[in-house]
Design a protein around this motif. Sequence first.
Motif, mmCIF file in Angstrom:
data_model
loop_
_atom_site.group_PDB
_atom_site.id
_atom_site.type_symbol
_atom_site.label_atom_id
_atom_site.label_comp_id
_atom_site.label_asym_id
_atom_site.label_seq_id
_atom_site.Cartn_x
_atom_site.Cartn_y
_atom_site.Cartn_z
ATOM 1 N N GLY A 1 25.056 52.465 32.471
ATOM 2 C CA GLY A 1 26.122 52.539 31.487
ATOM 3 C C GLY A 1 27.431 51.908 31.935
ATOM 4 O O GLY A 1 28.360 51.830 31.155
ATOM 5 N N THR A 2 27.511 51.449 33.174
ATOM 6 C CA THR A 2 28.739 50.773 33.601
ATOM 7 C C THR A 2 28.457 49.288 33.724
ATOM 8 O O THR A 2 27.335 48.873 33.966
ATOM 9 N N ARG A 3 29.488 48.512 33.529
ATOM 10 C CA ARG A 3 29.342 47.066 33.615
ATOM 11 C C ARG A 3 30.301 46.514 34.640
ATOM 12 O O ARG A 3 31.414 46.999 34.775
ATOM 13 N N LYS A 4 29.843 45.485 35.316
ATOM 14 C CA LYS A 4 30.700 44.807 36.282
ATOM 15 C C LYS A 4 31.783 44.044 35.522
ATOM 16 O O LYS A 4 31.527 43.391 34.527
ATOM 17 N N SER A 5 32.984 44.131 36.016
ATOM 18 C CA SER A 5 34.094 43.394 35.437
ATOM 19 C C SER A 5 33.869 41.901 35.635
ATOM 20 O O SER A 5 33.415 41.471 36.690
ATOM 21 N N LYS A 6 34.168 41.110 34.643
ATOM 22 C CA LYS A 6 34.007 39.657 34.730
ATOM 23 C C LYS A 6 35.282 39.041 35.295
ATOM 24 O O LYS A 6 36.370 39.585 35.160
ATOM 25 N N ILE B 1 39.371 38.712 26.519
ATOM 26 C CA ILE B 1 39.272 38.872 27.972
ATOM 27 C C ILE B 1 40.416 39.752 28.463
ATOM 28 O O ILE B 1 40.217 40.648 29.292
ATOM 29 N N LYS B 2 41.597 39.512 27.920
ATOM 30 C CA LYS B 2 42.765 40.305 28.301
ATOM 31 C C LYS B 2 42.574 41.775 27.897
ATOM 32 O O LYS B 2 42.865 42.675 28.680
ATOM 33 N N GLU B 3 42.061 42.006 26.695
ATOM 34 C CA GLU B 3 41.798 43.376 26.227
ATOM 35 C C GLU B 3 40.822 44.107 27.145
ATOM 36 O O GLU B 3 40.948 45.311 27.364
ATOM 37 N N LYS B 4 39.842 43.393 27.654
ATOM 38 C CA LYS B 4 38.835 43.990 28.546
ATOM 39 C C LYS B 4 39.364 44.183 29.965
ATOM 40 O O LYS B 4 38.682 44.739 30.805
ATOM 41 N N ASN B 5 40.567 43.666 30.226
ATOM 42 C CA ASN B 5 41.159 43.739 31.567
ATOM 43 C C ASN B 5 40.358 42.952 32.601
ATOM 44 O O ASN B 5 40.339 43.315 33.774
ATOM 45 N N TRP B 6 39.693 41.894 32.145
ATOM 46 C CA TRP B 6 38.957 41.050 33.056
ATOM 47 C C TRP B 6 39.931 40.113 33.751
ATOM 48 O O TRP B 6 40.937 39.695 33.178
ATOM 49 N N LYS B 7 39.611 39.781 34.957
ATOM 50 C CA LYS B 7 40.500 38.980 35.794
ATOM 51 C C LYS B 7 40.350 37.498 35.464
ATOM 52 O O LYS B 7 39.244 36.991 35.279
ATOM 53 N N PHE C 1 49.997 35.586 29.001
ATOM 54 C CA PHE C 1 48.685 35.583 29.654
ATOM 55 C C PHE C 1 48.819 36.312 30.994
ATOM 56 O O PHE C 1 48.596 35.755 32.049
ATOM 57 N N LYS C 2 49.165 37.594 30.902
ATOM 58 C CA LYS C 2 49.493 38.391 32.095
ATOM 59 C C LYS C 2 48.314 38.606 33.037
ATOM 60 O O LYS C 2 48.519 38.907 34.205
ATOM 61 N N ASN C 3 47.102 38.474 32.543
ATOM 62 C CA ASN C 3 45.952 38.701 33.426
ATOM 63 C C ASN C 3 45.530 37.443 34.180
ATOM 64 O O ASN C 3 44.499 37.430 34.822
ATOM 65 N N LEU C 4 46.359 36.402 34.133
ATOM 66 C CA LEU C 4 46.099 35.189 34.909
ATOM 67 C C LEU C 4 46.938 35.230 36.179
ATOM 68 O O LEU C 4 48.152 35.383 36.124
ATOM 69 N N THR C 5 46.270 35.095 37.316
ATOM 70 C CA THR C 5 46.962 35.046 38.607
ATOM 71 C C THR C 5 46.684 33.691 39.239
ATOM 72 O O THR C 5 45.539 33.235 39.269
ATOM 73 N N LEU C 6 47.735 33.053 39.742
ATOM 74 C CA LEU C 6 47.599 31.755 40.398
ATOM 75 C C LEU C 6 47.541 31.954 41.905
ATOM 76 O O LEU C 6 48.309 32.738 42.463
ATOM 77 N N TYR C 7 46.621 31.241 42.538
ATOM 78 C CA TYR C 7 46.434 31.318 43.988
ATOM 79 C C TYR C 7 46.407 29.920 44.583
ATOM 80 O O TYR C 7 46.076 28.951 43.900
ATOM 81 N N ASP C 8 46.712 29.838 45.856
ATOM 82 C CA ASP C 8 46.540 28.603 46.615
ATOM 83 C C ASP C 8 45.207 28.716 47.355
ATOM 84 O O ASP C 8 45.169 29.032 48.540
ATOM 85 N N SER D 1 35.355 31.612 44.161
ATOM 86 C CA SER D 1 34.069 32.295 44.016
ATOM 87 C C SER D 1 33.598 32.869 45.350
ATOM 88 O O SER D 1 33.154 34.020 45.414
ATOM 89 N N ILE D 2 33.707 32.074 46.406
ATOM 90 C CA ILE D 2 33.306 32.538 47.741
ATOM 91 C C ILE D 2 34.135 33.762 48.139
ATOM 92 O O ILE D 2 33.615 34.717 48.720
ATOM 93 N N GLY D 3 35.428 33.754 47.770
ATOM 94 C CA GLY D 3 36.316 34.862 48.110
ATOM 95 C C GLY D 3 36.227 36.055 47.173
ATOM 96 O O GLY D 3 36.936 37.046 47.351
ATOM 97 N N GLY D 4 35.370 35.970 46.156
ATOM 98 C CA GLY D 4 35.200 37.084 45.227
ATOM 99 C C GLY D 4 36.240 37.146 44.120
ATOM 100 O O GLY D 4 36.382 38.163 43.442
ATOM 101 N N TYR D 5 36.961 36.060 43.888
ATOM 102 C CA TYR D 5 38.003 36.034 42.863
ATOM 103 C C TYR D 5 37.483 35.659 41.475
ATOM 104 O O TYR D 5 38.114 35.983 40.477
ATOM 105 N N CYS D 6 36.372 34.908 41.414
ATOM 106 C CA CYS D 6 35.884 34.458 40.108
ATOM 107 C C CYS D 6 34.373 34.240 40.137
ATOM 108 O O CYS D 6 33.805 33.894 41.167
ATOM 109 N N ASP D 7 33.783 34.464 38.971
ATOM 110 C CA ASP D 7 32.344 34.254 38.778
ATOM 111 C C ASP D 7 32.055 33.025 37.928
ATOM 112 O O ASP D 7 30.974 32.463 37.982
#
Length: 192
Positions: free
Chosen positions: A4-9, A36-42, A104-111, A146-152
Amino acid sequence: MPKGTRKSKSFYIDTNIAIDFATNRDIQTVLVLERIKEKNWKCVSSTFLAMEMADYQQDYAYINKEISKKRNPEDILRSRGSKNLKASDLQESEEWFGEFSQRFKNLTLYDFISDQNGWALAREISFNSNLSAPDVLHLTSAILGSIGGYCDFLMTKDGVLRKEAEKILPKYKGVRLKVIDVAEVKKKFFKK
């Protein structure tokens, strides 16, 4: 994982998706990113996205000013690289990006490309693909994310980026990044 639980995308956002959202030029993109924002997905992207969006907005300001002067459109496009915007125009582009970031508050920028290994990967992709330098930076960033676990998923509307990424990604064992467009996100995750 309990039943019943789902992995966050989590999604790496290409600049074309961000510009569609910022300008409301593609309603499907806006609606999918709002869901996507409503679901709180990263959502993540490279800091390079901010620079590309600044280029877009500054080109837009320049072209509009030159059109209002009744200049020939071909001359305007040729002279884009030598635009000389006023400080107020540059400030407006920064404010525009700030408004985008607030919306677009759920967008985070990284180097993601932060060391010699990251740049070596970018060089390898650059010399072994048909991608432009900006697309190489985004694909490399998405792979490292992806390798760092930030995105699928790498979400893009760029057909060349997608085609090249789909050829490149299988070469990197352990990278589980999938390339997806807005319509596929809608179909896969928001069937209603």
